[in-house]
Design a protein around this motif. Structure first.
Motif, short mmCIF file in Angstrom:
data_model
loop_
_atom_site.label_atom_id
_atom_site.label_comp_id
_atom_site.label_asym_id
_atom_site.label_seq_id
_atom_site.Cartn_x
_atom_site.Cartn_y
_atom_site.Cartn_z
N TYR A 49 42.90 25.51 41.39
CA TYR A 49 42.58 26.83 41.95
C TYR A 49 41.93 27.69 40.88
O TYR A 49 40.93 28.36 41.13
N ARG A 50 42.51 27.68 39.68
CA ARG A 50 41.96 28.49 38.60
C ARG A 50 40.56 28.04 38.21
O ARG A 50 39.71 28.88 37.88
N ARG A 51 40.29 26.75 38.25
CA ARG A 51 38.94 26.27 37.95
C ARG A 51 37.93 26.76 38.99
O ARG A 51 36.82 27.15 38.65
N HIS A 52 38.34 26.75 40.25
CA HIS A 52 37.45 27.28 41.28
C HIS A 52 37.17 28.76 41.03
O HIS A 52 36.03 29.21 41.19
N ALA A 53 38.19 29.50 40.64
CA ALA A 53 37.99 30.93 40.34
C ALA A 53 37.06 31.09 39.15
O ALA A 53 36.16 31.93 39.17
N ALA A 54 37.24 30.29 38.11
CA ALA A 54 36.41 30.38 36.91
C ALA A 54 34.96 30.01 37.23
O ALA A 54 34.03 30.60 36.67
N ASP A 55 34.76 29.07 38.14
CA ASP A 55 33.41 28.67 38.53
C ASP A 55 32.64 29.81 39.18
O ASP A 55 31.42 29.81 39.18
N ARG A 56 33.35 30.75 39.74
CA ARG A 56 32.70 31.85 40.46
C ARG A 56 32.72 33.16 39.67
O ARG A 56 32.37 34.20 40.21
N VAL A 57 33.14 33.13 38.41
CA VAL A 57 33.15 34.35 37.60
C VAL A 57 31.72 34.87 37.54
O VAL A 57 30.77 34.13 37.35
N GLY A 58 31.57 36.16 37.74
CA GLY A 58 30.25 36.76 37.75
C GLY A 58 29.61 36.78 39.12
O GLY A 58 28.58 37.40 39.33
N ASP A 59 30.24 36.08 40.06
CA ASP A 59 29.76 36.11 41.44
C ASP A 59 29.91 37.54 41.94
O ASP A 59 30.92 38.19 41.70
N ASP A 60 28.90 38.04 42.63
CA ASP A 60 28.98 39.43 43.10
C ASP A 60 29.83 39.57 44.36
O ASP A 60 30.03 40.66 44.85
N ARG A 61 30.32 38.48 44.88
CA ARG A 61 31.18 38.54 46.06
C ARG A 61 32.59 38.92 45.64
O ARG A 61 33.04 38.57 44.56
N HIS A 62 33.29 39.61 46.50
CA HIS A 62 34.62 40.12 46.16
C HIS A 62 35.69 39.14 46.66
O HIS A 62 36.07 39.17 47.82
N TRP A 63 36.11 38.26 45.79
CA TRP A 63 37.21 37.36 46.13
C TRP A 63 37.99 37.08 44.85
O TRP A 63 37.49 37.25 43.76
N TRP A 64 39.21 36.71 44.97
CA TRP A 64 40.01 36.42 43.80
C TRP A 64 41.23 35.60 44.18
O TRP A 64 41.53 35.38 45.34
N LEU A 65 41.91 35.19 43.12
CA LEU A 65 43.14 34.41 43.24
C LEU A 65 44.29 35.38 43.01
O LEU A 65 44.32 36.06 41.99
N GLY A 66 45.20 35.49 43.96
CA GLY A 66 46.39 36.30 43.77
C GLY A 66 47.55 35.36 43.46
O GLY A 66 47.94 34.58 44.31
N GLU A 67 48.02 35.40 42.23
CA GLU A 67 49.06 34.47 41.81
C GLU A 67 50.42 35.13 41.83
O GLU A 67 50.64 36.13 41.17
N SER A 68 51.33 34.55 42.56
CA SER A 68 52.71 35.02 42.60
C SER A 68 53.44 34.41 41.41
O SER A 68 53.35 33.21 41.17
N LEU A 69 54.16 35.22 40.65
CA LEU A 69 54.83 34.73 39.45
C LEU A 69 56.02 33.84 39.75
O LEU A 69 56.43 33.04 38.93
N VAL A 70 56.58 34.00 40.92
CA VAL A 70 57.69 33.13 41.33
C VAL A 70 57.44 32.69 42.76
O VAL A 70 56.76 33.37 43.53
N TRP A 71 57.99 31.53 43.11
CA TRP A 71 57.83 31.05 44.47
C TRP A 71 58.55 32.00 45.42
O TRP A 71 59.65 32.47 45.14
N ARG A 72 57.91 32.31 46.52
CA ARG A 72 58.50 33.13 47.57
C ARG A 72 58.21 32.47 48.90
O ARG A 72 57.17 31.84 49.06
N PRO A 73 59.10 32.66 49.88
CA PRO A 73 58.76 32.19 51.22
C PRO A 73 57.49 32.88 51.70
O PRO A 73 57.16 33.98 51.26
N MET A 74 56.78 32.25 52.59
CA MET A 74 55.47 32.73 53.02
C MET A 74 55.49 34.19 53.47
O MET A 74 54.66 35.00 53.03
#
Length: 100
Positions: A49-74
């Motif tokens: 997931y992080r590699r996909h995010a890094a591949d798009r760094v500088g992309d003018d589209r607004h998207w990102w990875l929201g990482e939860s620090l601990v597992w939570r139910p959906m």
């Protein structure tokens, strides 16, 4: 920035990231909505997931990875993300990582 944020919870399926981003581009969805993938840091495939995010760094589209620090139910995870992002957007939506 778009008024709508679509939150896509995902776990163990990073191949969904480029497929969904490509669909967003093809359909012109960026004009209407921003996109956030919500993943857990303990996901066994978090690096992909992080590699996909890094591949798009500088992309003018607004998207990102929201990482939860601990597992939570959906539902708890979505509630947390929605609470954190609600002030920045006029509306929030959720979609599965297999919906294109």
């Amino acid at each position: 920035m778009a008024d709508l944020l679509v939150i896509v919870p995902s776990r163990g399926r990073p191949e969904s990231v480029p497929r969904l981003l490509d669909a967003w581009e093809t359909t012109g969805a960026w004009e209407r909505a921003s996109l956030m993938f919500a993943v857990d840091v303990d996901d066994p495939r978090i690096g992909e997931y992080r590699r996909h995010a890094a591949d798009r760094v500088g992309d003018d589209r607004h998207w990102w990875l929201g990482e939860s620090l601990v597992w939570r139910p959906m539902v708890h995870k979505l509630d947390l993300v929605a609470t954190n992002e609600a002030a920045r957007f006029g509306a929030l939506a959720f979609a599965g990582d297999d919906h294109v």
